[in-house]
Design a protein around this motif. Structure first.
Motif, PDB file in Angstrom:
ATOM      1  N   ASP A 411       0.814  -1.353   0.019  1.00  0.00           N
ATOM      2  CA  ASP A 411       0.122   0.083  -0.023  1.00  0.00           C
ATOM      3  C   ASP A 411       0.786   1.380   0.025  1.00  0.00           C
ATOM      4  O   ASP A 411       0.636   2.136  -0.605  1.00  0.00           O
ATOM      5  CB  ASP A 411      -0.881  -0.172   1.271  1.00  0.00           C
ATOM      6  N   GLU A 412       2.003   1.195   0.592  1.00  0.00           N
ATOM      7  CA  GLU A 412       2.771   2.256   0.785  1.00  0.00           C
ATOM      8  C   GLU A 412       4.273   1.913   0.449  1.00  0.00           C
ATOM      9  O   GLU A 412       4.701   0.559   1.000  1.00  0.00           O
ATOM     10  CB  GLU A 412       2.703   3.088   1.911  1.00  0.00           C
ATOM     11  N   VAL A 413       4.930   2.691  -0.400  1.00  0.00           N
ATOM     12  CA  VAL A 413       6.351   2.240  -0.528  1.00  0.00           C
ATOM     13  C   VAL A 413       7.500   3.402   0.024  1.00  0.00           C
ATOM     14  O   VAL A 413       7.078   4.717  -0.117  1.00  0.00           O
ATOM     15  CB  VAL A 413       6.789   2.216  -1.875  1.00  0.00           C
ATOM     16  N   TRP A 414       8.218   2.964   1.151  1.00  0.00           N
ATOM     17  CA  TRP A 414       9.105   3.846   1.711  1.00  0.00           C
ATOM     18  C   TRP A 414      10.575   3.708   1.313  1.00  0.00           C
ATOM     19  O   TRP A 414      10.964   2.451   1.602  1.00  0.00           O
ATOM     20  CB  TRP A 414       8.914   3.822   3.117  1.00  0.00           C
ATOM     21  N   CYS A 415      11.083   4.598   0.639  1.00  0.00           N
ATOM     22  CA  CYS A 415      12.634   4.369   0.345  1.00  0.00           C
ATOM     23  C   CYS A 415      13.649   5.294   1.095  1.00  0.00           C
ATOM     24  O   CYS A 415      13.292   6.536   1.355  1.00  0.00           O
ATOM     25  CB  CYS A 415      12.766   4.718  -1.148  1.00  0.00           C
ATOM     26  N   ARG A 416      14.823   4.633   1.639  1.00  0.00           N
ATOM     27  CA  ARG A 416      15.782   5.486   2.048  1.00  0.00           C
ATOM     28  C   ARG A 416      16.364   6.262   0.990  1.00  0.00           C
ATOM     29  O   ARG A 416      16.217   5.885  -0.157  1.00  0.00           O
ATOM     30  CB  ARG A 416      16.711   4.359   2.608  1.00  0.00           C
ATOM     31  N   SER A 417      16.713   7.672   1.377  1.00  0.00           N
ATOM     32  CA  SER A 417      17.313   8.527   0.377  1.00  0.00           C
ATOM     33  C   SER A 417      18.419   8.065  -0.597  1.00  0.00           C
ATOM     34  O   SER A 417      18.472   8.498  -1.877  1.00  0.00           O
ATOM     35  CB  SER A 417      17.695   9.664   0.971  1.00  0.00           C
ATOM     36  N   GLY A 418      19.110   7.009  -0.014  1.00  0.00           N
ATOM     37  CA  GLY A 418      20.296   6.544  -0.894  1.00  0.00           C
ATOM     38  C   GLY A 418      19.890   5.265  -2.075  1.00  0.00           C
ATOM     39  O   GLY A 418      20.598   4.791  -2.738  1.00  0.00           O
ATOM     40  N   ALA A 470       7.123   5.671  -5.308  1.00  0.00           N
ATOM     41  CA  ALA A 470       7.232   5.461  -3.866  1.00  0.00           C
ATOM     42  C   ALA A 470       6.419   6.598  -3.176  1.00  0.00           C
ATOM     43  O   ALA A 470       6.090   7.472  -3.802  1.00  0.00           O
ATOM     44  CB  ALA A 470       8.799   5.638  -3.465  1.00  0.00           C
ATOM     45  N   ASP A 471       6.253   6.386  -1.986  1.00  0.00           N
ATOM     46  CA  ASP A 471       5.387   7.383  -1.325  1.00  0.00           C
ATOM     47  C   ASP A 471       6.203   8.466  -0.099  1.00  0.00           C
ATOM     48  O   ASP A 471       5.585   9.276   0.145  1.00  0.00           O
ATOM     49  CB  ASP A 471       3.953   6.651  -0.322  1.00  0.00           C
ATOM     50  N   ARG A 472       7.171   7.575   0.307  1.00  0.00           N
ATOM     51  CA  ARG A 472       7.947   8.601   1.368  1.00  0.00           C
ATOM     52  C   ARG A 472       9.245   8.357   1.182  1.00  0.00           C
ATOM     53  O   ARG A 472       9.903   7.292   0.903  1.00  0.00           O
ATOM     54  CB  ARG A 472       7.559   7.972   2.873  1.00  0.00           C
ATOM     55  N   LEU A 473      10.069   9.444   1.328  1.00  0.00           N
ATOM     56  CA  LEU A 473      11.538   9.688   1.348  1.00  0.00           C
ATOM     57  C   LEU A 473      12.179   9.530   2.648  1.00  0.00           C
ATOM     58  O   LEU A 473      11.624  10.404   3.399  1.00  0.00           O
ATOM     59  CB  LEU A 473      11.993  10.575   0.509  1.00  0.00           C
ATOM     60  N   VAL A 474      12.957   8.451   3.123  1.00  0.00           N
ATOM     61  CA  VAL A 474      13.458   8.379   4.607  1.00  0.00           C
ATOM     62  C   VAL A 474      14.677   8.915   4.658  1.00  0.00           C
ATOM     63  O   VAL A 474      15.473   8.167   3.897  1.00  0.00           O
ATOM     64  CB  VAL A 474      13.021   7.049   5.040  1.00  0.00           C
ATOM     65  N   ALA A 475      15.153  10.194   4.980  1.00  0.00           N
ATOM     66  CA  ALA A 475      16.259  10.492   4.998  1.00  0.00           C
ATOM     67  C   ALA A 475      16.937   9.963   6.474  1.00  0.00           C
ATOM     68  O   ALA A 475      16.913  10.888   7.546  1.00  0.00           O
ATOM     69  CB  ALA A 475      16.261  12.209   5.003  1.00  0.00           C
ATOM     70  N   ALA A 476      17.636   9.060   6.177  1.00  0.00           N
ATOM     71  CA  ALA A 476      18.335   8.267   7.366  1.00  0.00           C
ATOM     72  C   ALA A 476      19.482   7.510   6.820  1.00  0.00           C
ATOM     73  O   ALA A 476      20.014   7.051   5.739  1.00  0.00           O
ATOM     74  CB  ALA A 476      17.326   7.355   8.180  1.00  0.00           C
ATOM     75  N   ALA A 477      20.453   7.541   7.761  1.00  0.00           N
ATOM     76  CA  ALA A 477      21.815   6.645   7.526  1.00  0.00           C
ATOM     77  C   ALA A 477      21.269   5.402   7.495  1.00  0.00           C
ATOM     78  O   ALA A 477      20.409   4.978   7.914  1.00  0.00           O
ATOM     79  CB  ALA A 477      22.682   6.925   8.633  1.00  0.00           C
ATOM     80  N   PRO A 478      22.068   4.315   6.649  1.00  0.00           N
ATOM     81  CA  PRO A 478      21.760   3.090   6.425  1.00  0.00           C
ATOM     82  C   PRO A 478      21.390   2.252   7.854  1.00  0.00           C
ATOM     83  O   PRO A 478      20.284   1.627   8.028  1.00  0.00           O
ATOM     84  CB  PRO A 478      22.999   2.478   5.834  1.00  0.00           C
ATOM     85  N   GLY A 479      22.302   2.492   8.854  1.00  0.00           N
ATOM     86  CA  GLY A 479      21.967   2.001  10.021  1.00  0.00           C
ATOM     87  C   GLY A 479      20.946   2.210  10.777  1.00  0.00           C
ATOM     88  O   GLY A 479      20.313   1.687  11.855  1.00  0.00           O
ATOM     89  N   ALA A 480      20.600   3.695  10.617  1.00  0.00           N
ATOM     90  CA  ALA A 480      19.596   4.013  11.360  1.00  0.00           C
ATOM     91  C   ALA A 480      18.115   3.908  10.665  1.00  0.00           C
ATOM     92  O   ALA A 480      17.075   4.152  11.303  1.00  0.00           O
ATOM     93  CB  ALA A 480      19.529   5.606  11.565  1.00  0.00           C
ATOM     94  N   PHE A 481      18.065   3.457   9.515  1.00  0.00           N
ATOM     95  CA  PHE A 481      16.919   3.199   8.599  1.00  0.00           C
ATOM     96  C   PHE A 481      15.950   2.261   9.414  1.00  0.00           C
ATOM     97  O   PHE A 481      14.827   2.531   9.543  1.00  0.00           O
ATOM     98  CB  PHE A 481      17.372   2.582   7.408  1.00  0.00           C
ATOM     99  N   PRO A 482      16.293   0.969   9.770  1.00  0.00           N
ATOM    100  CA  PRO A 482      15.215   0.058  10.478  1.00  0.00           C
ATOM    101  C   PRO A 482      14.470   0.924  11.792  1.00  0.00           C
ATOM    102  O   PRO A 482      13.216   0.630  11.854  1.00  0.00           O
ATOM    103  CB  PRO A 482      16.106  -0.979  11.056  1.00  0.00           C
ATOM    104  N   ASP A 483      15.185   1.485  12.742  1.00  0.00           N
ATOM    105  CA  ASP A 483      14.315   2.102  13.674  1.00  0.00           C
ATOM    106  C   ASP A 483      13.721   3.273  13.212  1.00  0.00           C
ATOM    107  O   ASP A 483      12.364   3.324  13.907  1.00  0.00           O
ATOM    108  CB  ASP A 483      15.424   2.508  14.733  1.00  0.00           C
TER     109      ASP A 483
END
Length: 570
Positions: A411-418, A470-483
């Motif tokens: 339903d939603e796709v969230w992508c890390r910015s990288g 995608a629906d959301r751009l998640v601006a997080a470092a790779p290690g911070a993405f899961p949390d």
């Protein structure tokens, strides 16, 4: 600005640089240096670039090119670091901080003036994961800064003769340094060596009388045995004892000349075959207890009203058995009382579709292609037919082909910015399946879906959001993405109107089914794929083999128009 990218391969970093430069209005072309100096010279003549950038280069640029044009080299090391194995040394020596430096090409290797340098934290992960994560983020920032400085016309790059720069030459990191002494190396040392070579080049070793390269390494906190002994298998991986513990090794690669007809990376148990001793299959719990340190490709946990189904397969590809295991885990997740289910949500690859390596090694690659694709379709269909909760696909890293379509089933796709997406199949000579003829136009419209599959270009996460992929751009470092994903999912689950959204989703699925059943999409897609798979002369077979076996060939311009399976498969 007209920019030419020169690379030894159109790898993840080169794709990201191309996509991000294009996003910013630059006109970027790509040429592969692996096709020789003349191919590079021809591309320079054809494109007349204002600037040349080498995101990943294993060989030197032709002297006449770097003397006549400004050429910027992306080096995965700090200022003053020189040599072909910088990142290998960083992992091997346990560096906590490292950097990516963009420097100007000149006669001395990595000796040119510095245009930009960006530091990053060296996380305790595999080298390839680090490369696609922290290194990629730093490299992209450094490249964009260097391009901005060059375009400005006034910036003076810093010479490495500057007294504040300490020059260090690091030799090529050879196999002798990677060697694991199973009798004396402790688990931490073994893991560091395995992680430093997880994708390339692997750690050369002898196992059960066969010379193989070991790929990947993960700790095991319960199984024990004689150092070097094989203790168990799990989902194709093997567990091997160290002097003070054990490690899981997911993949092996037979050494060339060993007589193995498939000298490329694939599941460890498959490579060992009949030589594998009678060791137990040690399944991992889908929901491991807190603090358990063991390898598992699939894990589930529940946080209140959110279910988190994490998966991570080597190289991002999913074999038939991996698709089926993930589908079983997905069905388990659906039995838990949650309103939001997150699929993915880990650092590095999301999914790249069917497993071309396992297919290439199969006795009947056409049949294995067919079985693998149907297993992938079953998984995607299960996501599409989920109507009792919201499903979020969380992409911490890259996705391609059927992996993108798996994400689009949510339903939603969230992508890390990288992250970089390749929402197409064409460059592997395939029409595609995984319900793409339903999911892709539903998201981006018919015209954009046709363009994406025809042009077959990499897409940045930001462009994916702009297009509706995608629906959301998640601006997080790779290690911070899961949390960060878990936090956002909890907020979604607690948002007002979530039950109304779920009800509306079920109604929309019912309307779409009446308009054209999912079975009709699957039948049409698979009919075309079946003709390709079982046609020995179809380009797919040669393209697959060359890709898996890393056989040089093809066009020196990787973004040139590809064969049109959308026409050929009709």
């Amino acid at each position: 600005m007209d920019i030419l990218l020169v690379a030894s391969a159109f790898n993840s970093l080169c794709q990201r640089v191309h996509a991000e430069l294009t996003d910013r209005g630059h006109r970027a072309e790509v040429v592969l240096a692996s096709h020789g100096d003349d191919a590079v010279r021809a591309a320079v003549r054809d494109t007349a670039p204002e600037l040349i950038i080498a995101p990943m280069l294993r060989t030197a640029l032709p002297e006449d090119v770097w003397r006549e044009h400004t050429c910027l080299i992306v080096h995965p090391g700090p200022p003053g670091d020189r040599g072909p194995s910088s990142l290998d040394w960083a992992v091997a020596e346990g560096a906590e901080r490292w950097a990516v430096t963009v420097l100007q090409a000149e006669a001395g290797m990595d000796a040119g003036d510095i245009w930009a340098s960006v530091p990053f934290t060296v996380e305790p992960v595999g080298k390839s994961d680090l490369y696609r994560g922290e290194v990629s983020d730093a490299a992209l920032t450094a490249v964009l800064l260097a391009v901005e400085r060059y375009a400005g016309g006034s910036y003076k790059p810093r010479p490495q003769s500057d007294p504040g720069i300490s020059v260090t030459w690091r030799d090529f990191f050879r196999q002798e340094r990677r060697h694991v002494d199973w009798r004396y190396d402790d688990t931490a040392t073994v893991l560091r060596k395995l992680r430093g070579a997880d994708s390339q080049p692997g750690v050369l070793d002898e196992l059960l009388g066969q010379e193989v390269f070991l790929h990947g390494g993960h700790p095991e906190d319960e199984l024990r045995g004689r150092p070097g002994e094989l203790l168990a298998t799990r989902d194709g991986a093997v567990c091997r004892a160290t002097r003070d513990g054990a490690v899981w090794i997911p993949e092996l690669r037979p050494r060339r000349g060993s007589g193995d007809p498939a000298p490329f990376r694939r599941p460890a148990a498959d490579v060992l075959g009949d030589r594998l001793p009678d060791v137990p299959e040690a399944p991992a719990p889908l929901e491991p207890p807190p603090g358990r340190r063991t390898w598992s490709a699939i894990r589930y946990r529940r946080q209140g009203d959110v279910g988190l189904l994490a998966f991570s397969f080597p190289g991002g590809a999913m074999s038939t058995s991996q698709c089926r295991r993930l589908l079983t885990a997905y069905r388990h997740a659906l039995t838990r009382p949650t309103s939001v289910l997150v699929l993915g949500g880990v650092r590095d690859f999301f999914c790249n579709g069917i497993h071309l390596g396992v297919i290439e090694a199969a006795a009947d690659p056409a049949e294995e292609s067919w079985v693998n694709l149907n297993a992938m379709n079953d998984l995607v269909e299960a996501v599409l037919r989920t109507t009792d909760r919201l499903v979020v696909a969380a992409l911490g890293g890259n996705a391609a082909a059927g992996g993108v379509m798996l994400a689009l089933a949510a339903d939603e796709v969230w992508c890390r910015s990288g992250a970089v997406l390749n929402p197409h199949y064409r460059r592997m000579g395939l029409y595609g399946s995984e319900y793409w003829t339903y999911s892709l136009p539903r998201r981006v419209g018919e015209a954009t879906a046709e363009r994406l599959t025809r042009e077959a270009l990499p897409v940045s996460a930001a462009t994916a959001v702009r297009l509706g992929l995608a629906d959301r751009l998640v601006a997080a470092a790779p290690g911070a993405f899961p949390d960060e994903v878990a936090r956002l999912a909890a907020r979604l689950a607690g948002s007002p109107g979530v039950r109304e959204r779920i009800a509306a989703k079920a109604e929309a699925r019912s309307r779409d089914e009446e308009r054209r059943p999912l079975a009709a999409h699957r039948q049409e897609e698979l009919a075309r794929m079946h003709r390709v798979f079982f046609d020995p002369g179809a380009p797919y077979h040669a393209l697959r083999s060359a890709f898996v076996r890393k056989v040089p060939g093809g066009s020196p311009r990787p973004l040139a128009p590809a064969p049109d399976p959308l026409t050929e498969a009709r």
